[in-house]
Write an enzyme that holds these catalytic residues in place. Structure first.
Site, PDB file in Angstrom:
ATOM      1  N   GLN A  48       4.419   2.790  -4.900  1.00  0.00           N
ATOM      2  CA  GLN A  48       3.582   3.916  -6.062  1.00  0.00           C
ATOM      3  C   GLN A  48       2.465   3.129  -6.403  1.00  0.00           C
ATOM      4  O   GLN A  48       1.305   3.765  -6.200  1.00  0.00           O
ATOM      5  CB  GLN A  48       4.601   3.746  -7.268  1.00  0.00           C
ATOM      6  CG  GLN A  48       3.824   4.128  -8.658  1.00  0.00           C
ATOM      7  CD  GLN A  48       4.757   4.205  -9.656  1.00  0.00           C
ATOM      8  OE1 GLN A  48       5.411   5.017 -10.233  1.00  0.00           O
ATOM      9  NE2 GLN A  48       4.720   3.141 -10.435  1.00  0.00           N
ATOM     10  N   GLU A  83       9.901  -7.838 -16.135  1.00  0.00           N
ATOM     11  CA  GLU A  83      10.974  -8.438 -15.814  1.00  0.00           C
ATOM     12  C   GLU A  83      11.320  -9.844 -16.008  1.00  0.00           C
ATOM     13  O   GLU A  83      12.527 -10.482 -16.125  1.00  0.00           O
ATOM     14  CB  GLU A  83      11.604  -8.039 -14.468  1.00  0.00           C
ATOM     15  CG  GLU A  83      11.965  -6.557 -14.394  1.00  0.00           C
ATOM     16  CD  GLU A  83      13.339  -6.251 -15.011  1.00  0.00           C
ATOM     17  OE1 GLU A  83      14.264  -6.595 -15.036  1.00  0.00           O
ATOM     18  OE2 GLU A  83      13.202  -5.228 -15.809  1.00  0.00           O
ATOM     19  N   ILE A  89       0.862  -1.251   0.189  1.00  0.00           N
ATOM     20  CA  ILE A  89      -0.121   0.132   0.139  1.00  0.00           C
ATOM     21  C   ILE A  89       0.997   1.356  -0.137  1.00  0.00           C
ATOM     22  O   ILE A  89       0.384   2.202  -0.389  1.00  0.00           O
ATOM     23  CB  ILE A  89      -0.929   0.076   1.070  1.00  0.00           C
ATOM     24  CG1 ILE A  89      -2.260   1.011   1.260  1.00  0.00           C
ATOM     25  CG2 ILE A  89      -0.342   0.125   2.339  1.00  0.00           C
ATOM     26  CD1 ILE A  89      -3.116   0.653   0.098  1.00  0.00           C
ATOM     27  N   SER A 139       5.471  -9.202 -13.790  1.00  0.00           N
ATOM     28  CA  SER A 139       6.290  -8.152 -14.266  1.00  0.00           C
ATOM     29  C   SER A 139       6.863  -8.607 -15.479  1.00  0.00           C
ATOM     30  O   SER A 139       7.635  -9.767 -15.685  1.00  0.00           O
ATOM     31  CB  SER A 139       7.363  -8.025 -12.889  1.00  0.00           C
ATOM     32  OG  SER A 139       8.580  -7.121 -13.667  1.00  0.00           O
ATOM     33  N   TYR A 151      15.197 -10.818  -8.812  1.00  0.00           N
ATOM     34  CA  TYR A 151      13.880 -10.051  -8.765  1.00  0.00           C
ATOM     35  C   TYR A 151      13.035 -10.826  -9.991  1.00  0.00           C
ATOM     36  O   TYR A 151      11.948 -11.318  -9.651  1.00  0.00           O
ATOM     37  CB  TYR A 151      13.815  -8.620  -9.047  1.00  0.00           C
ATOM     38  CG  TYR A 151      12.428  -8.131  -9.337  1.00  0.00           C
ATOM     39  CD1 TYR A 151      11.797  -7.605  -8.328  1.00  0.00           C
ATOM     40  CD2 TYR A 151      12.094  -7.746 -10.714  1.00  0.00           C
ATOM     41  CE1 TYR A 151      10.542  -7.288  -8.708  1.00  0.00           C
ATOM     42  CE2 TYR A 151      11.016  -7.206 -11.005  1.00  0.00           C
ATOM     43  CZ  TYR A 151      10.357  -6.572  -9.777  1.00  0.00           C
ATOM     44  OH  TYR A 151       8.752  -6.332  -9.993  1.00  0.00           O
TER      45      TYR A 151
HETATM   46  P1  GDP Z   1      13.832  -2.065 -14.153  1.00  0.00           P
HETATM   47  O1  GDP Z   1      13.346  -2.132 -15.400  1.00  0.00           O
HETATM   48  O2  GDP Z   1      12.746  -2.503 -12.939  1.00  0.00           O
HETATM   49  O3  GDP Z   1      15.111  -2.486 -13.649  1.00  0.00           O
HETATM   50  O4  GDP Z   1      13.510  -0.446 -13.837  1.00  0.00           O
HETATM   51  P2  GDP Z   1      14.931   0.585 -13.254  1.00  0.00           P
HETATM   52  O5  GDP Z   1      14.041   2.043 -13.547  1.00  0.00           O
HETATM   53  O6  GDP Z   1      15.549   0.444 -12.087  1.00  0.00           O
HETATM   54  O7  GDP Z   1      16.094   0.302 -14.500  1.00  0.00           O
HETATM   55  C1  GDP Z   1      15.897   0.578 -15.633  1.00  0.00           C
HETATM   56  C2  GDP Z   1      17.020   0.582 -16.509  1.00  0.00           C
HETATM   57  O8  GDP Z   1      17.699   1.543 -16.408  1.00  0.00           O
HETATM   58  C3  GDP Z   1      17.878  -0.664 -16.440  1.00  0.00           C
HETATM   59  O9  GDP Z   1      18.286  -1.386 -17.570  1.00  0.00           O
HETATM   60  C4  GDP Z   1      19.241   0.036 -15.441  1.00  0.00           C
HETATM   61  O10 GDP Z   1      20.191  -0.787 -15.604  1.00  0.00           O
HETATM   62  C5  GDP Z   1      19.087   1.328 -16.273  1.00  0.00           C
HETATM   63  N1  GDP Z   1      19.873   2.457 -15.521  1.00  0.00           N
HETATM   64  C6  GDP Z   1      20.972   2.979 -15.771  1.00  0.00           C
HETATM   65  N2  GDP Z   1      21.296   3.747 -14.747  1.00  0.00           N
HETATM   66  C7  GDP Z   1      20.737   3.551 -14.077  1.00  0.00           C
HETATM   67  C8  GDP Z   1      20.519   4.054 -12.509  1.00  0.00           C
HETATM   68  O11 GDP Z   1      21.330   5.051 -12.282  1.00  0.00           O
HETATM   69  N3  GDP Z   1      19.480   3.666 -11.569  1.00  0.00           N
HETATM   70  C9  GDP Z   1      18.810   2.737 -12.046  1.00  0.00           C
HETATM   71  N4  GDP Z   1      17.690   2.359 -11.245  1.00  0.00           N
HETATM   72  N5  GDP Z   1      18.713   2.269 -13.465  1.00  0.00           N
HETATM   73  C10 GDP Z   1      19.807   2.848 -14.197  1.00  0.00           C
END
Ligand code: GDP
Length: 326
Positions: A12, A129, A9, A127, A151
């Site tokens: 997001q 993912e 809850i 997901s 994950y």
């Molecule tokens: P995800 O698709 O659930 O892993 O969502 P995220 O927003 O965490 O990451 C999306 C993509 O952004 C992945 O391919 C990460 O490797 C890339 N990425 C590049 N730089 C960053 C960073 O500084 N933070 C995060 N969270 N992701 C990053």
């Protein structure tokens, strides 16, 4: 008044879904973990109608108690260790909460069941993912899974066990395979919000650079507010089923950064962005693009916010929040 029970809850999607269901006249119960949970205290003013219920995805008896207490018509299991990067460092915890937590929720739903003519309807937050190293483009409900992180592996278990409980015990259980969905409520650890927040802060002179990891990836990004509608629609059908929820478009990391910076009037974003190995992951998901045709045809679901609209909304929100700090 229909009754909905939501795990996750304070996240997001939990917040968007609570708002949406409250608007539809539901009584909304939110599972709150731990004692005096600061995340829940922080959202009490914005969501005074959410009734907190103690419980933990690691603790089956607490879930059974929560089901008995709330007697829900609908259960939305959104709770998880949801950050891919963290899952590499806390793989066992991720498997326990994001994976086994689903089994525990399903078991609690099965044990308590609900009224005979009105069994509990269960939604599992699956997901994109799970597709990981994608086997086909675009990905749909029949695309094989190839997760690339603890994950993703835990989410595959969650999806499979949801389908298994549906088939074994005739539960009304749906799995929504949601592609990345973002918005102003996204945590700062996720790349979209990290980028929109940094663009706002750089514009306001509060930050000098943005340090990122791999930018050579593509995602199918939608707006979380649109996606919670799809969750609810899944539970209103005659038969339970699984659905991909996506925009059908994909955008690169560089497009994201470029768009967010241009929203604050900065065209040479490269000047402000540096890459650091510490944000790279041991295995990467390079490309996600979903095929939402089944959700569109069977649920009548459509997204309202497009990618530029999403980034615009997020940058505007970050400019507002960060300006107030100056
Ligand atoms: P995800 O698709 O659930 O892993 O969502 P995220 O927003 O965490 O990451 C999306 C993509 O952004 C992945 O391919 C990460 O490797 C890339 N990425 C590049 N730089 C960053 C960073 O500084 N933070 C995060 N969270 N992701 C990053």
């Amino acid at each position: 008044m229909p009754r909905a029970f939501i795990t996750g809850i304070t996240g997001q999607d939990g917040q968007h879904l609570a708002e949406f269901l409250h608007g539809k006249g539901y009584e909304v119960f939110g599972m709150v973990k731990g004692q005096n949970n600061p995340k829940f205290t922080a959202m009490r003013d914005e969501f005074p109608y959410v009734e907190p219920v103690p419980g933990d995805l690691a603790d089956l008896p607490s879930l059974v108690k929560a089901m008995e207490l709330t007697q829900p018509d609908e259960v939305y299991n959104l709770g998880a260790i949801s950050f891919v990067a963290l899952s590499f460092n806390q793989a066992e915890l991720t498997a326990n909460i994001t994976g086994l937590g689903v089994l525990r929720m399903l078991e609690a739903v099965r044990m308590v069941g609900g009224a005979q003519n009105n069994p509990i309807r269960y939604y599992q937050a699956s997901s994109s993912e799970m597709f990981g190293k994608v086997r086909e483009i675009p990905q749909n409900e029949r695309t094989p899974f190839h997760p690339r992180s603890p994950y993703g592996c835990a989410k595959v278990f969650g999806h499979d066990i949801t389908v298994n409980y549906r088939e074994s015990y005739d539960l009304y259980a749906c799995s929504g395979i949601l592609f990345n969905h973002e918005g102003p409520r996204r945590g700062l650890e996720f790349v979209t919000r990290k980028v929109t927040n940094a663009a706002a802060r750089i514009k306001l002179g509060l930050q000098e650079e943005l340090v990122l990891g791999n930018l050579d990836f593509k995602r199918d990004w939608g707006y979380a507010g649109d996606y919670v509608k799809a969750m609810w629609l899944m539970l209103q059908q005659d038969e339970p089923d699984d659905y991909v929820v996506a925009t059908g478009e994909t955008h690169s990391g560089e497009e994201l950064v470029s768009l967010a910076f241009s929203e604050v009037g900065i065209d040479d974003w490269q000047r402000y962005v540096r890459q650091d190995q510490k944000f790279f992951r041991p295995a990467e998901v390079d490309l996600l693009i979903g095929d939402p045709s089944k959700a569109q045809t069977k649920l009548g679901w459509t997204r309202e916010v497009d990618f530029p609209g999403l980034i615009k909304m997020m940058v505007a929100n970050d400019l507002r929040i960060e300006s107030a700090k100056r």
